[in-house]
Design a protein around this motif. Structure first.
Motif, PDB file in Angstrom:
ATOM      1  N   UNK A 120       0.860  -1.171   0.000  1.00  0.00           N
ATOM      2  CA  UNK A 120       0.000   0.000   0.000  1.00  0.00           C
ATOM      3  C   UNK A 120       0.898   1.222   0.000  1.00  0.00           C
ATOM      4  N   UNK A 121       0.598   2.183  -0.862  1.00  0.00           N
ATOM      5  CA  UNK A 121       1.381   3.410  -0.900  1.00  0.00           C
ATOM      6  C   UNK A 121       0.768   4.400   0.072  1.00  0.00           C
ATOM      7  N   UNK A 122       1.577   4.882   1.004  1.00  0.00           N
ATOM      8  CA  UNK A 122       1.115   5.830   2.007  1.00  0.00           C
ATOM      9  C   UNK A 122       1.104   7.251   1.479  1.00  0.00           C
ATOM     10  N   UNK A 123       0.636   8.184   2.291  1.00  0.00           N
ATOM     11  CA  UNK A 123       0.554   9.584   1.880  1.00  0.00           C
ATOM     12  C   UNK A 123       1.937  10.198   1.672  1.00  0.00           C
ATOM     13  N   UNK A 124       2.969   9.598   2.263  1.00  0.00           N
ATOM     14  CA  UNK A 124       4.322  10.115   2.081  1.00  0.00           C
ATOM     15  C   UNK A 124       4.977   9.576   0.815  1.00  0.00           C
ATOM     16  N   UNK A 125       4.239   8.780   0.037  1.00  0.00           N
ATOM     17  CA  UNK A 125       4.753   8.250  -1.219  1.00  0.00           C
ATOM     18  C   UNK A 125       5.557   6.977  -1.062  1.00  0.00           C
ATOM     19  N   UNK A 126       5.808   6.542   0.158  1.00  0.00           N
ATOM     20  CA  UNK A 126       6.582   5.321   0.402  1.00  0.00           C
ATOM     21  C   UNK A 126       5.652   4.121   0.440  1.00  0.00           C
ATOM     22  N   UNK A 127       6.182   2.976   0.120  1.00  0.00           N
ATOM     23  CA  UNK A 127       5.393   1.746   0.181  1.00  0.00           C
ATOM     24  C   UNK A 127       5.416   1.191   1.593  1.00  0.00           C
ATOM     25  N   UNK A 128       4.284   0.717   2.043  1.00  0.00           N
ATOM     26  CA  UNK A 128       4.154   0.149   3.372  1.00  0.00           C
ATOM     27  C   UNK A 128       3.468  -1.205   3.246  1.00  0.00           C
ATOM     28  N   UNK A 129       3.821  -2.146   4.112  1.00  0.00           N
ATOM     29  CA  UNK A 129       3.116  -3.430   4.125  1.00  0.00           C
ATOM     30  C   UNK A 129       1.722  -3.218   4.666  1.00  0.00           C
ATOM     31  N   UNK A 130       0.781  -3.877   4.079  1.00  0.00           N
ATOM     32  CA  UNK A 130      -0.601  -3.765   4.536  1.00  0.00           C
ATOM     33  C   UNK A 130      -0.773  -4.535   5.835  1.00  0.00           C
ATOM     34  N   UNK A 131      -1.338  -3.872   6.822  1.00  0.00           N
ATOM     35  CA  UNK A 131      -1.561  -4.505   8.119  1.00  0.00           C
ATOM     36  C   UNK A 131      -2.724  -5.492   8.053  1.00  0.00           C
ATOM     37  N   UNK A 132      -3.510  -5.433   6.986  1.00  0.00           N
ATOM     38  CA  UNK A 132      -4.662  -6.302   6.864  1.00  0.00           C
ATOM     39  C   UNK A 132      -4.289  -7.742   6.553  1.00  0.00           C
ATOM     40  N   UNK A 133      -3.102  -7.934   6.023  1.00  0.00           N
ATOM     41  CA  UNK A 133      -2.695  -9.279   5.618  1.00  0.00           C
ATOM     42  C   UNK A 133      -2.040 -10.026   6.766  1.00  0.00           C
ATOM     43  N   UNK A 134      -2.467 -11.247   7.008  1.00  0.00           N
ATOM     44  CA  UNK A 134      -1.773 -12.031   8.034  1.00  0.00           C
ATOM     45  C   UNK A 134      -0.411 -12.469   7.507  1.00  0.00           C
ATOM     46  N   UNK A 135       0.481 -12.781   8.408  1.00  0.00           N
ATOM     47  CA  UNK A 135       1.802 -13.258   8.024  1.00  0.00           C
ATOM     48  C   UNK A 135       1.677 -14.627   7.371  1.00  0.00           C
ATOM     49  N   UNK A 136       2.419 -14.824   6.295  1.00  0.00           N
ATOM     50  CA  UNK A 136       2.465 -16.140   5.666  1.00  0.00           C
ATOM     51  C   UNK A 136       3.187 -17.109   6.588  1.00  0.00           C
ATOM     52  N   UNK A 137       2.847 -18.372   6.541  1.00  0.00           N
ATOM     53  CA  UNK A 137       3.637 -19.350   7.298  1.00  0.00           C
ATOM     54  C   UNK A 137       5.090 -19.280   6.820  1.00  0.00           C
ATOM     55  N   UNK A 138       6.026 -19.402   7.714  1.00  0.00           N
ATOM     56  CA  UNK A 138       7.435 -19.283   7.335  1.00  0.00           C
ATOM     57  C   UNK A 138       7.904 -20.460   6.483  1.00  0.00           C
ATOM     58  N   UNK A 139       7.364 -21.629   6.742  1.00  0.00           N
ATOM     59  CA  UNK A 139       7.717 -22.813   5.952  1.00  0.00           C
ATOM     60  C   UNK A 139       6.574 -23.814   6.029  1.00  0.00           C
ATOM     61  N   UNK A 140       6.636 -24.802   5.148  1.00  0.00           N
ATOM     62  CA  UNK A 140       5.641 -25.868   5.142  1.00  0.00           C
ATOM     63  C   UNK A 140       6.346 -27.186   5.441  1.00  0.00           C
ATOM     64  N   UNK A 141       5.671 -28.114   6.115  1.00  0.00           N
ATOM     65  CA  UNK A 141       6.328 -29.367   6.482  1.00  0.00           C
ATOM     66  C   UNK A 141       6.562 -30.323   5.306  1.00  0.00           C
ATOM     67  N   UNK A 142       5.890 -30.083   4.185  1.00  0.00           N
ATOM     68  CA  UNK A 142       6.035 -30.941   3.000  1.00  0.00           C
ATOM     69  C   UNK A 142       6.150 -30.051   1.774  1.00  0.00           C
ATOM     70  N   UNK A 143       6.607 -30.622   0.680  1.00  0.00           N
ATOM     71  CA  UNK A 143       6.655 -29.862  -0.562  1.00  0.00           C
ATOM     72  C   UNK A 143       5.314 -29.975  -1.279  1.00  0.00           C
ATOM     73  N   UNK A 144       4.976 -28.954  -2.033  1.00  0.00           N
ATOM     74  CA  UNK A 144       3.747 -28.979  -2.801  1.00  0.00           C
ATOM     75  C   UNK A 144       2.904 -27.741  -2.596  1.00  0.00           C
ATOM     76  N   UNK A 145       1.656 -27.857  -3.009  1.00  0.00           N
ATOM     77  CA  UNK A 145       0.698 -26.751  -2.960  1.00  0.00           C
ATOM     78  C   UNK A 145      -0.333 -27.035  -1.882  1.00  0.00           C
TER      79      UNK A 145
END
Length: 113
Positions: free
Chosen positions: A19-44
């Motif tokens: 999300x681009x803030x009013x200062x013109x810089x890009x900021x991470x959206x707080x609405x999105x939860x953090x992705x899991x850091x890793x998965x225990x198996x390979x695949x989708x």
């Protein structure tokens, strides 16, 4: 590669990712939860980012049918071998979801759909 229409959940995730803030810089959206850091198996895997659950598909021997359900742990989730299979199941669920991919057990996670 197949020409798939972009799922609405994935399109919203891409738009909210930065999300681009009013200062013109890009900021991470707080609405999105953090992705899991890793998965225990390979695949989708199909991840319901609102309820922080995963899609599981199992055969119920008592009812003699395939049952889909949401499970709280990624270790209990169903891992698909192809994006097409995960995409097909993600397209038919009612809750917003994303398709996550990991190339190997414990590898970094990316959103692919």
């Amino acid at each position: 590669m197949k020409n798939r229409p972009v799922r609405e959940d994935y399109r919203r995730w891409l738009e909210a990712k930065t999300v681009t803030g009013s200062d013109g810089a890009s900021h991470s959206a707080a609405l999105l939860p953090e992705l899991p850091s890793s998965l225990p198996f390979s695949g989708y895997v199909v991840w319901f980012h609102v309820s922080l659950t995963y899609l599981d598909i199992r055969f119920d021997h008592h009812r003699f049918e395939i049952v889909t359900q949401q499970v709280p742990s990624v270790a209990e989730a169903f891992f698909f071998d192809s994006l097409d299979a995960a995409y097909g199941h993600a397209a038919s669920v009612g809750e917003p979801c994303l398709i996550l991919f990991s190339a190997a057990s414990g590898a970094a996670v990316s959103v692919v759909g």
